[in-house]
Design an enzyme around this catalytic site. Structure first.
Site, PDB file in Angstrom:
ATOM      1  N   GLU A 269       0.846  -1.206   0.000  1.00  0.00           N
ATOM      2  CA  GLU A 269       0.000   0.000   0.000  1.00  0.00           C
ATOM      3  C   GLU A 269       0.874   1.246   0.000  1.00  0.00           C
ATOM      4  OE1 GLU A 269      -2.251  -0.539   3.559  1.00  0.00           O
ATOM      5  OE2 GLU A 269      -3.484  -2.119   2.731  1.00  0.00           O
ATOM      6  N   HIS A 297      -7.298   1.190   2.449  1.00  0.00           N
ATOM      7  CA  HIS A 297      -6.995   0.994   3.873  1.00  0.00           C
ATOM      8  C   HIS A 297      -7.618   2.129   4.690  1.00  0.00           C
ATOM      9  CE1 HIS A 297      -4.010  -0.831   6.958  1.00  0.00           C
ATOM     10  NE2 HIS A 297      -5.116  -0.406   7.554  1.00  0.00           N
TER      11      HIS A 297
HETATM   12  P1  NAD Z   1      -8.114  -8.307  18.342  1.00  0.00           P
HETATM   13  O1  NAD Z   1      -6.761  -8.598  18.868  1.00  0.00           O
HETATM   14  O2  NAD Z   1      -9.177  -7.831  19.279  1.00  0.00           O
HETATM   15  O3  NAD Z   1      -8.692  -9.602  17.586  1.00  0.00           O
HETATM   16  C1  NAD Z   1      -7.929 -10.411  16.743  1.00  0.00           C
HETATM   17  C2  NAD Z   1      -8.446 -11.841  16.891  1.00  0.00           C
HETATM   18  O4  NAD Z   1      -7.781 -12.652  15.922  1.00  0.00           O
HETATM   19  C3  NAD Z   1      -8.155 -12.438  18.271  1.00  0.00           C
HETATM   20  O5  NAD Z   1      -9.334 -12.939  18.869  1.00  0.00           O
HETATM   21  C4  NAD Z   1      -7.167 -13.566  17.967  1.00  0.00           C
HETATM   22  O6  NAD Z   1      -7.336 -14.682  18.821  1.00  0.00           O
HETATM   23  C5  NAD Z   1      -7.535 -13.914  16.529  1.00  0.00           C
HETATM   24  N1  NAD Z   1      -6.496 -14.656  15.835  1.00  0.00           N
HETATM   25  C6  NAD Z   1      -5.151 -14.588  15.997  1.00  0.00           C
HETATM   26  N2  NAD Z   1      -4.546 -15.498  15.211  1.00  0.00           N
HETATM   27  C7  NAD Z   1      -5.541 -16.144  14.532  1.00  0.00           C
HETATM   28  C8  NAD Z   1      -5.546 -17.193  13.582  1.00  0.00           C
HETATM   29  N3  NAD Z   1      -4.411 -17.772  13.179  1.00  0.00           N
HETATM   30  N4  NAD Z   1      -6.717 -17.604  13.086  1.00  0.00           N
HETATM   31  C9  NAD Z   1      -7.880 -17.030  13.508  1.00  0.00           C
HETATM   32  N5  NAD Z   1      -7.945 -16.051  14.424  1.00  0.00           N
HETATM   33  C10 NAD Z   1      -6.779 -15.603  14.921  1.00  0.00           C
HETATM   34  O7  NAD Z   1      -7.907  -7.257  17.175  1.00  0.00           O
HETATM   35  P2  NAD Z   1      -9.015  -6.319  16.489  1.00  0.00           P
HETATM   36  O8  NAD Z   1      -9.068  -5.019  17.170  1.00  0.00           O
HETATM   37  O9  NAD Z   1     -10.268  -7.094  16.309  1.00  0.00           O
HETATM   38  O10 NAD Z   1      -8.305  -6.064  15.073  1.00  0.00           O
HETATM   39  C11 NAD Z   1      -8.074  -7.149  14.186  1.00  0.00           C
HETATM   40  C12 NAD Z   1      -7.161  -6.719  13.059  1.00  0.00           C
HETATM   41  O11 NAD Z   1      -7.836  -5.794  12.210  1.00  0.00           O
HETATM   42  C13 NAD Z   1      -5.916  -5.936  13.521  1.00  0.00           C
HETATM   43  O12 NAD Z   1      -4.860  -6.792  13.903  1.00  0.00           O
HETATM   44  C14 NAD Z   1      -5.560  -5.115  12.309  1.00  0.00           C
HETATM   45  O13 NAD Z   1      -4.588  -5.786  11.538  1.00  0.00           O
HETATM   46  C15 NAD Z   1      -6.855  -5.020  11.532  1.00  0.00           C
HETATM   47  N6  NAD Z   1      -7.326  -3.633  11.480  1.00  0.00           N
HETATM   48  C16 NAD Z   1      -7.568  -3.093  10.258  1.00  0.00           C
HETATM   49  C17 NAD Z   1      -8.018  -1.777  10.163  1.00  0.00           C
HETATM   50  C18 NAD Z   1      -8.349  -1.164   8.829  1.00  0.00           C
HETATM   51  O14 NAD Z   1      -8.468   0.040   8.735  1.00  0.00           O
HETATM   52  N7  NAD Z   1      -8.558  -1.948   7.795  1.00  0.00           N
HETATM   53  C19 NAD Z   1      -8.190  -1.030  11.325  1.00  0.00           C
HETATM   54  C20 NAD Z   1      -7.962  -1.617  12.556  1.00  0.00           C
HETATM   55  C21 NAD Z   1      -7.524  -2.933  12.626  1.00  0.00           C
END
Ligand code: NAD
Length: 331
Positions: A269, A297
């Site tokens: 990106e 994003h």
């Molecule tokens: P979080 O830590 O609350 O949740 C992540 C979940 O993924 C956890 O429950 C964890 O157990 C699970 N996980 C880890 N490894 C895994 C696997 N191998 N298979 C399945 N599940 C698995 O995080 P969140 O606040 O829900 O955010 C999730 C992700 O979203 C962030 O890590 C970030 O990369 C992404 N995000 C993207 C944006 C965007 O603008 N697109 C913004 C914020 C976050």
């Protein structure tokens, strides 16, 4: 007299630094470097007592090893895969994120994409705008009813949960795969848990990714996993580009195996000029063109959220400078 601590914002955020100054005035001097690559940081971060790092580049061991007096590295966002957290730990520097500022917005975007693609809204708009087909409902067919379809969530943390609750209100049968959650989450949320990724992929009409990018989830969804998805299903990725092989998604759209893809995050990106994903998306003659929805994003973004992550990031910096317990250490 002791020197006022120096706080550096490496990238993405520029003057005016109102939100940060509201928190840090009187405690620190803040500078926004507006760097576009890690090289730009050389000679400008070494004496910083706190670093706030966004997402234009990776903050690697090379930068961390030059820090002489750093008390905290704050990543004012959720995903911290852009910071070498192990190198920071080795140097005794805590890395903190801001985990909650955009939970609802990312879930809203994921659901928005899922509904738009599953209801044919994006497809019809894209085709009609370029003059393909007749202006009538025949264009929409077939569109199955959403109620009762399976909405599969990979990673049911904060955003996955917020997405699950939204999907439930649309009448989806919501299931999730998350090997790290303890038993009982499914009962608390009133959704189903599946223990195998392949089971989730094979049964879901919509698959939405909400796991972090880790060593384990990098390229979690490639050609083989896409082949396991139901014929005509939809994939939504608002997690990280590296979790999904987006070129293979485009191929699955082009072959008709998938009926839609909503992609907020790409492996690179902004994408390279010669990206095959962008080429397919721009080319009205490409068979994936009408079925691919791309965003830059931006799923996290809203004005209120931006104020929140900047303010909460600065508050974590302040706690570090004052020697108070930190809220969201990730390393
Ligand atoms: P979080 O830590 O609350 O949740 C992540 C979940 O993924 C956890 O429950 C964890 O157990 C699970 N996980 C880890 N490894 C895994 C696997 N191998 N298979 C399945 N599940 C698995 O995080 P969140 O606040 O829900 O955010 C999730 C992700 O979203 C962030 O890590 C970030 O990369 C992404 N995000 C993207 C944006 C965007 O603008 N697109 C913004 C914020 C976050």
């Amino acid at each position: 007299m002791s020197r006022i601590p120096k706080v550096v914002i490496t990238d993405f955020i520029a003057e005016p630094l109102d939100h940060e100054r509201r928190v840090l005035d009187g405690h620190a001097e803040i500078t926004a470097l507006e760097a576009m690559c890690e090289e730009d940081l050389k000679g400008r971060i070494e004496d910083a007592e706190a670093i706030m790092v966004y997402h234009y580049f990776r903050f690697t061991r090379a930068s961390i090893e030059r820090l002489t007096n750093c008390k905290v590295i704050v990543r004012p966002g959720v995903g911290y895969d852009g910071v070498d957290i192990e190198a920071a730990r080795e140097h005794g520097i805590p890395v903190c994120n801001v985990p909650d500022y955009g939970t609802e917005e990312v879930a809203d975007s994921a659901i928005g994409m899922a509904i738009s693609l599953s209801r044919g809204i994006h497809f019809l708009n894209s085709r009609l705008r370029r003059g393909v087909g007749d202006w009538n409902v025949d264009q929409a067919m077939p569109v199955p009813r959403l109620r009762g379809q399976v909405f599969g969530i990979i990673g049911c943390g904060r955003i996955g949960t917020a997405t699950a609750l939204r999907a439930k209100t649309f009448g989806f049968d919501v299931a999730f795969y998350d090997p790290y959650l303890p038993d009982g989450v499914e009962k608390a949320l009133g959704i189903r848990r599946v223990n195998q990724l392949s089971e989730l992929l094979g049964s879901s009409h919509v698959v939405s990714l909400h796991c972090p990018l880790t060593h384990e989830t990098r390229s979690l969804i490639r050609k083989d996993e896409l082949a396991q998805m139901r014929e005509g299903s939809v994939i939504i990725n608002t997690s990280r580009g590296g979790v999904v092989d987006t070129v293979s998604v485009v191929e699955a759209l082009a072959s008709g195996h998938l009926s839609g893809a909503g992609i907020d995050v790409l492996e690179q990106e902004p994408p390279a000029a010669d990206s095959p994903v962008i080429a397919a998306w721009r080319n009205p003659d490409h068979p994936a063109h009408d079925r691919l929805l791309l965003n830059p994003h931006s799923a996290f973004y809203c004005e209120e959220g931006a104020e929140e992550f900047r303010t909460k990031g600065a508050q974590e910096v302040l706690r570090a400078l004052l020697g108070q317990p930190l809220r969201n250490v990730v390393n």
